[in-house]
Design a protein around this motif. Structure first.
Motif, PDB file in Angstrom:
ATOM      1  N   VAL A   1       3.805   5.563  -3.788  1.00 47.33           N
ATOM      2  CA  VAL A   1       5.258   5.495  -3.678  1.00 47.33           C
ATOM      3  C   VAL A   1       5.794   6.906  -3.470  1.00 47.33           C
ATOM      4  O   VAL A   1       5.437   7.831  -4.211  1.00 47.33           O
ATOM      5  N   ILE A   2       6.637   7.064  -2.451  1.00 47.98           N
ATOM      6  CA  ILE A   2       7.222   8.360  -2.098  1.00 47.98           C
ATOM      7  C   ILE A   2       8.725   8.275  -2.303  1.00 47.98           C
ATOM      8  O   ILE A   2       9.384   7.367  -1.768  1.00 47.98           O
ATOM      9  N   LEU A   3       9.266   9.191  -3.071  1.00 47.74           N
ATOM     10  CA  LEU A   3      10.696   9.237  -3.359  1.00 47.74           C
ATOM     11  C   LEU A   3      11.245  10.564  -2.865  1.00 47.74           C
ATOM     12  O   LEU A   3      10.743  11.625  -3.244  1.00 47.74           O
TER      13      LEU A   3
ATOM     14  N   HIS B   1       5.195  -0.873   3.328  1.00 51.64           N
ATOM     15  CA  HIS B   1       4.067  -1.316   4.134  1.00 51.64           C
ATOM     16  C   HIS B   1       3.054  -2.042   3.247  1.00 51.64           C
ATOM     17  O   HIS B   1       2.650  -1.527   2.192  1.00 51.64           O
ATOM     18  N   GLY B   2       2.678  -3.236   3.684  1.00 52.12           N
ATOM     19  CA  GLY B   2       1.692  -4.025   2.957  1.00 52.12           C
ATOM     20  C   GLY B   2       0.480  -4.301   3.810  1.00 52.12           C
ATOM     21  O   GLY B   2       0.362  -3.811   4.942  1.00 52.12           O
TER      22      GLY B   2
ATOM     23  N   TYR C   1      -1.041   5.141  -8.231  1.00 51.32           N
ATOM     24  CA  TYR C   1      -1.217   4.068  -9.212  1.00 51.32           C
ATOM     25  C   TYR C   1      -2.677   3.797  -9.568  1.00 51.32           C
ATOM     26  O   TYR C   1      -2.999   2.745 -10.106  1.00 51.32           O
ATOM     27  N   GLY C   2      -3.542   4.747  -9.299  1.00 51.05           N
ATOM     28  CA  GLY C   2      -4.918   4.641  -9.753  1.00 51.05           C
ATOM     29  C   GLY C   2      -5.863   4.069  -8.718  1.00 51.05           C
ATOM     30  O   GLY C   2      -5.450   3.530  -7.692  1.00 51.05           O
ATOM     31  N   GLU C   3      -7.164   4.173  -9.019  1.00 51.66           N
ATOM     32  CA  GLU C   3      -8.203   3.778  -8.070  1.00 51.66           C
ATOM     33  C   GLU C   3      -8.202   2.287  -7.786  1.00 51.66           C
ATOM     34  O   GLU C   3      -8.647   1.846  -6.722  1.00 51.66           O
ATOM     35  N   GLN C   4      -7.706   1.496  -8.716  1.00 53.73           N
ATOM     36  CA  GLN C   4      -7.723   0.048  -8.529  1.00 53.73           C
ATOM     37  C   GLN C   4      -6.586  -0.451  -7.635  1.00 53.73           C
ATOM     38  O   GLN C   4      -6.576  -1.604  -7.236  1.00 53.73           O
TER      39      GLN C   4
ATOM     40  N   VAL D   1       0.812  -1.218   0.000  1.00 53.00           N
ATOM     41  CA  VAL D   1       0.000   0.000   0.000  1.00 53.00           C
ATOM     42  C   VAL D   1       0.847   1.272   0.000  1.00 53.00           C
ATOM     43  O   VAL D   1       0.386   2.317  -0.467  1.00 53.00           O
ATOM     44  N   GLU D   2       2.076   1.181   0.520  1.00 57.70           N
ATOM     45  CA  GLU D   2       2.932   2.377   0.506  1.00 57.70           C
ATOM     46  C   GLU D   2       4.397   1.970   0.573  1.00 57.70           C
ATOM     47  O   GLU D   2       4.774   1.033   1.276  1.00 57.70           O
TER      48      GLU D   2
END
Length: 370
Positions: free
Chosen positions: A239-241, A257-258, A231-234, A156-157
């Motif tokens: 991702v933070i860089l 984090h998953g 990455y869209g609604e789906q 998720v992130e």
């Protein structure tokens, strides 16, 4: 030289353009150590540092000498960013395979022209973007964790940092990186690595939101960025860089984090410091690129039947040498490219979109990716 003309049992003769940090630390040692390559030539315009380290290697003072050398199979370009495109184009037109240091080019127009040239040559010569950070120990470990779904079915992130504490501008060495001009600044430099890792793990994002700025006194080019990829609604993924020159106390290099857990990893791959110290890479050395156990990342997750673990997760060895071995398998044995020329283009496209997002202070759709 065509792919079909390369004997499957001989070394590829390589020439390196430039002997700064990149040529001296990341390229020449692996070309010299690999049984599949011969470090034949180095272009060093003004000094003789390369000759001191590699006394049997031929030294040229100009790129034209290297381009005209019929014995050279592969040219490695490690020059300032603005020169990447013309040198790569000339090398391909002279019938050489090419490794291009990051950033691939300084514009998507240049990148597209090189892609079209490679396509016109129908794959006769390989243009290979240099993305050694895919072979970092931490990144290799994260790919394993994701592939094994140790953090759940969905990530998720993810946050990736490439921070330094360098509050003063450079006064020597690669000063051009911090001057104004095409391809300068931290976004083209360190951003190329982080964007490539995001694309490699998760594919094309839908949108990008970026803050790119100058933080140091009298800075002429950007020295900070914060990029958010959606990455869209789906997909719940973000991702933070991030990169900054004002981080004295380093936080995690990777935070991921998953749906079932998290993984945090501090510290940098050990290979760069090993190479800078003069250690020679050895394909038979099991300790090459091996990280000390106290630097292993922390895995906190649910693994089965509600069982929660919170423990150190062994870091895979870093292995920059595999970059060259993968390329050899492509040139000599026609294996698919591990790093596509289109990958180099996509990084530049996202850099341009990040600049646009920061300037316009809005979220931008990630279009025209290949």
């Amino acid at each position: 030289m065509s792919l079909s003309s390369v004997s499957s049992n001989r070394k590829l003769r390589a020439g390196v353009i430039g002997f700064g940090l990149s040529g001296r630390v990341f390229h020449a040692p692996f070309l010299s150590a690999s049984p599949n390559y011969e470090l034949s030539t180095i272009v060093e315009r003004h000094t003789d540092e390369a000759q001191k380290i590699y006394p049997t290697v031929k030294i040229y003072r100009s790129t034209s000498e290297l381009m005209n050398d019929p014995e050279i199979d592969l040219i490695v370009i490690t020059t300032p960013n603005a020169s990447h495109f013309p040198l790569a184009k000339e090398a391909l037109e002279r019938g050489k395979h090419v490794i291009m240091e990051k950033p691939f080019t300084v514009s998507t127009d240049e990148a597209l022209e090189l892609i079209q040239l490679v396509q016109k040559q129908q794959g006769k010569y390989v243009l290979y973007p240099y993305q050694n950070r895919r072979y970092d120990s931490g990144f290799r470990t994260i790919r394993q964790i994701i592939d094994q779904k140790l953090l759940g079915e969905e990530i998720v992130e993810m946050e990736i940092h490439f921070d330094r504490y360098r509050p003063q501008l450079k006064t020597s060495g690669s000063i051009w990186r911090e001057q104004s001009g095409p391809g300068s600044g931290i976004l083209y430099d360190l951003g190329s690595h982080l964007i490539d890792q995001a694309l490699c793990l998760f594919g094309h994002p839908k949108t990008i939101t970026a803050d790119v700025r100058k933080q140091r006194l009298n800075a002429q080019s950007d020295d900070y960025f914060d990029i958010r990829l959606e990455y869209g609604e789906q997909r719940r993924l973000r991702v933070i860089l991030k990169a900054s020159m004002f981080v004295r106390e380093m936080g995690p290099r990777y935070q991921i984090h998953g749906t079932k857990g998290s993984f945090l990893k501090y510290g940098d791959d050990v290979q760069e410091n090993e190479l800078k110290s003069g250690r020679i890479p050895d394909i038979n050395d099991r300790d090459w690129g091996k990280e000390p156990e106290h630097d292993w990342g922390l895995l906190h997750t649910e693994i089965s039947d509600g069982q929660i673990i919170k423990e150190k997760y062994p870091t895979l060895n870093g292995d920059y040498g595999s970059f060259y071995e993968d390329l050899y398998q492509t040139i000599v044995h026609s294996q698919p490219l591990k790093i596509r020329v289109e990958d180099g283009y996509n990084i530049i496209r996202l850099i341009e979109l990040a600049q646009q997002s920061s300037q316009e202070k809005r979220t931008i759709v990630c279009d025209k990716l290949l």
